[in-house]
Design an enzyme around this catalytic site. Structure first.
Site, PDB file in Angstrom:
ATOM      1  N   HIS A  91     -12.392   3.374  -0.687  1.00  0.00           N
ATOM      2  CA  HIS A  91     -12.446   2.388   0.405  1.00  0.00           C
ATOM      3  C   HIS A  91     -13.162   1.105  -0.051  1.00  0.00           C
ATOM      4  O   HIS A  91     -13.683   0.355   0.771  1.00  0.00           O
ATOM      5  CB  HIS A  91     -13.248   2.917   1.623  1.00  0.00           C
TER       6      HIS A  91
ATOM      7  N   ARG B 274      -2.429  -2.019  -3.669  1.00  0.00           N
ATOM      8  CA  ARG B 274      -3.620  -1.186  -3.540  1.00  0.00           C
ATOM      9  C   ARG B 274      -3.455  -0.006  -4.488  1.00  0.00           C
ATOM     10  O   ARG B 274      -2.466   0.732  -4.401  1.00  0.00           O
ATOM     11  CB  ARG B 274      -3.744  -0.682  -2.109  1.00  0.00           C
TER      12      ARG B 274
ATOM     13  N   ASN C 231       0.870  -1.166   0.000  1.00  0.00           N
ATOM     14  CA  ASN C 231       0.000   0.000   0.000  1.00  0.00           C
ATOM     15  C   ASN C 231       0.914   1.226   0.000  1.00  0.00           C
ATOM     16  O   ASN C 231       1.449   1.618   1.032  1.00  0.00           O
ATOM     17  CB  ASN C 231      -0.881  -0.040   1.257  1.00  0.00           C
TER      18      ASN C 231
ATOM     19  N   GLU D  15      -8.163  -4.695   5.029  1.00  0.00           N
ATOM     20  CA  GLU D  15      -7.987  -4.431   3.601  1.00  0.00           C
ATOM     21  C   GLU D  15      -6.871  -5.277   3.007  1.00  0.00           C
ATOM     22  O   GLU D  15      -6.964  -5.728   1.872  1.00  0.00           O
ATOM     23  CB  GLU D  15      -7.732  -2.931   3.384  1.00  0.00           C
TER      24      GLU D  15
ATOM     25  N   ARG E   4     -11.362  16.160   6.506  1.00  0.00           N
ATOM     26  CA  ARG E   4     -12.107  16.564   5.300  1.00  0.00           C
ATOM     27  C   ARG E   4     -13.522  16.973   5.662  1.00  0.00           C
ATOM     28  O   ARG E   4     -14.151  16.360   6.534  1.00  0.00           O
ATOM     29  CB  ARG E   4     -12.177  15.412   4.297  1.00  0.00           C
TER      30      ARG E   4
END
Ligand code: AMP
Length: 408
Positions: A190, A101, A15, A394, A251
């Site tokens: 995601h 990823r 990742n 993940e 965010r």
């Protein structure tokens, strides 16, 4: 789909972020849940004066060192050396593939994909849609290719799970030509986590994924919701970029787009500054100065007004999305909380569903606050909708998808 069957049962998952690389080496024929984690690691501060590498083998001492690692190539080479020192080198015949990823796969990458020059060119073409992430992902893939050209490199896209979202949910009500020319639509992110958690939730209910409708709430530093109908994603809260939707650590999530014009025309901010404001200085951080939910909860418990308001804004948005996704799905079987906040913050879970008893959604407080890990139900037995906490994984999902593609 290209299939390249390989002997070997190990998958290295990479990742690659803009200044960091996380990696995990998994054995897909292991004993724990069918897989075993052989090593995990993290390289941080790539390109800065002193990068840091932390390597944790499953059987052995955690090792940490600082080094001069100017780029991803140097970082991955250092990680590969650590793995080799544990007898887990990238040249070992046991390595079936490297899974990467990749944040943005646009509309067309709907499945894990063996990377060749054509695929790399396509990921490159998507850089304008993910200017921070895709270049780092490409650097990771190129380096892994250079380290071992024989092993397949497989890209697993964050957007892939959302490519089943119907057109009427994915399109913004924008001038169609402009939207098409600039590829403006909802992509969602995601996806690997939403896919894993939706499937795992069905398993928790003892049902097939195809028989279950789930609202997945991935609440980490970034946060997104998705509506999954019978295993297929039909709606998600992030959009063209990860900025849309829920209130996040830093965010803003949803905002009137005219705020941007206002900040430009009235406040005189440059576009770059507005970008930084909405992505890095908003959300919980903007509202109360802390992006970590643990801090927000601690301050709120002490009566801090800013932290209380930040929490309330966060919860209000989350609740709106749960309600909206009930409407999108029609029938909801489960609501699943995951990621750092979703897995750990009981007050967030109970506040998010408070008042939703009419929709059949409620939590059982003792179950909600019990100190447990692992997938579990936290709703009362009589509730129409199961509420679950399902830790995301993940890396495992990427490795599983990669191994399904290339494993023998
Ligand atoms: P993630 O992006 O999934 O790694 O989640 C990171 C976020 O999870 C952190 O920013 C924290 O806000 C949150 N988090 C982690 N542990 C806890 C906890 N025990 N209680 C509340 N929030 C937590």
């Amino acid at each position: 789909m290209t299939r390249t069957r390989r002997a070997g049962s190990r998958v290295l998952v990479l990742n690659s972020g803009s200044s960091s690389v996380k990696y995990q080496l998994l054995d897909m024929n292991g004993t724990v849940h069918g897989t075993a984690r052989l090593a995990t690691g993290l390289v941080e501060r790539i390109g800065e004066r002193s990068a840091r590498l932390v390597h944790t083998p499953a059987h052995g001492e955690r090792r940490e060192r600082e080094a001069d690692l100017p780029d991803h190539r140097a970082a991955l080479t250092a990680a590969a050396e650590e793995l080799a020192a544990d007898g887990l080198g990238l040249d070992a015949p046991e390595l079936a593939a490297v899974g990467h990823r990749v944040v943005h796969g646009g509309r067309w990458f709907t499945e894990p994909t063996v990377v060749d020059e054509g695929v790399l060119a396509e990921i490159e073409r998507l850089v304008p849609l993910a200017p921070l992430h895709n270049p780092a992902n490409i650097a990771g893939i190129r380096t892994a290719m250079a380290l071992n050209g024989d092993v397949p490199q497989v890209a697993v896209f964050d957007t892939a799970f959302h490519t089943t979202i119907p057109e009427h949910a994915a399109r913004y009500a924008l001038d169609a030509k402009t939207a098409e020319e600039h590829r403006i639509r909802k992509y969602g992110f995601h996806g690997t986590s939403h896919a894993y958690v939706a499937r795992r939730t069905a398993a928790l209910l003892g049902r097939e994924p195809s028989a279950v409708n789930v609202i997945v709430l991935h609440l980490g530093n970034g946060a997104s919701a998705s509506a999954v109908a019978g295993g297929r994603c039909v709606e998600t809260s992030m959009g063209l970029t990860p900025l849309e939707g829920l209130v996040m650590g830093t965010r803003s999530g949803d905002i009137d787009p005219a705020v941007v014009f206002h900040l430009s025309r009235v406040a005189g901010l440059a576009m770059e500054d507005i970008d930084v404001l909405l992505n890095q200085r908003s959300g919980l951080m903007g509202l109360c100065g802390d992006n970590d939910m643990r801090e927000v909860l601690r301050r709120r418990a002490e009566g801090d007004e800013e932290a209380r308001l930040a929490f309330d804004v966060y919860i209000h948005r989350l609740k709106k999305y749960i309600g909206a996704y009930c409407a999108v799905l029609g029938r909801v079987d489960a609501v699943a909380f995951t990621a750092g906040v979703g897995e750990n913050a009981a007050p967030v879970r109970s506040a998010a569903v408070a008042g939703l008893e009419g929709l059949g959604i409620e939590v059982d407080e003792p179950a909600n606050t019990a100190r447990e890990s692992g997938p579990r139900l936290i709703s009362p037995e009589y509730a129409r909708v199961a509420v679950a906490v399902v830790p995301t994984d993940e890396e495992l999902e990427i490795a599983t998808q990669v191994f399904a593609l290339v494993g023998s």
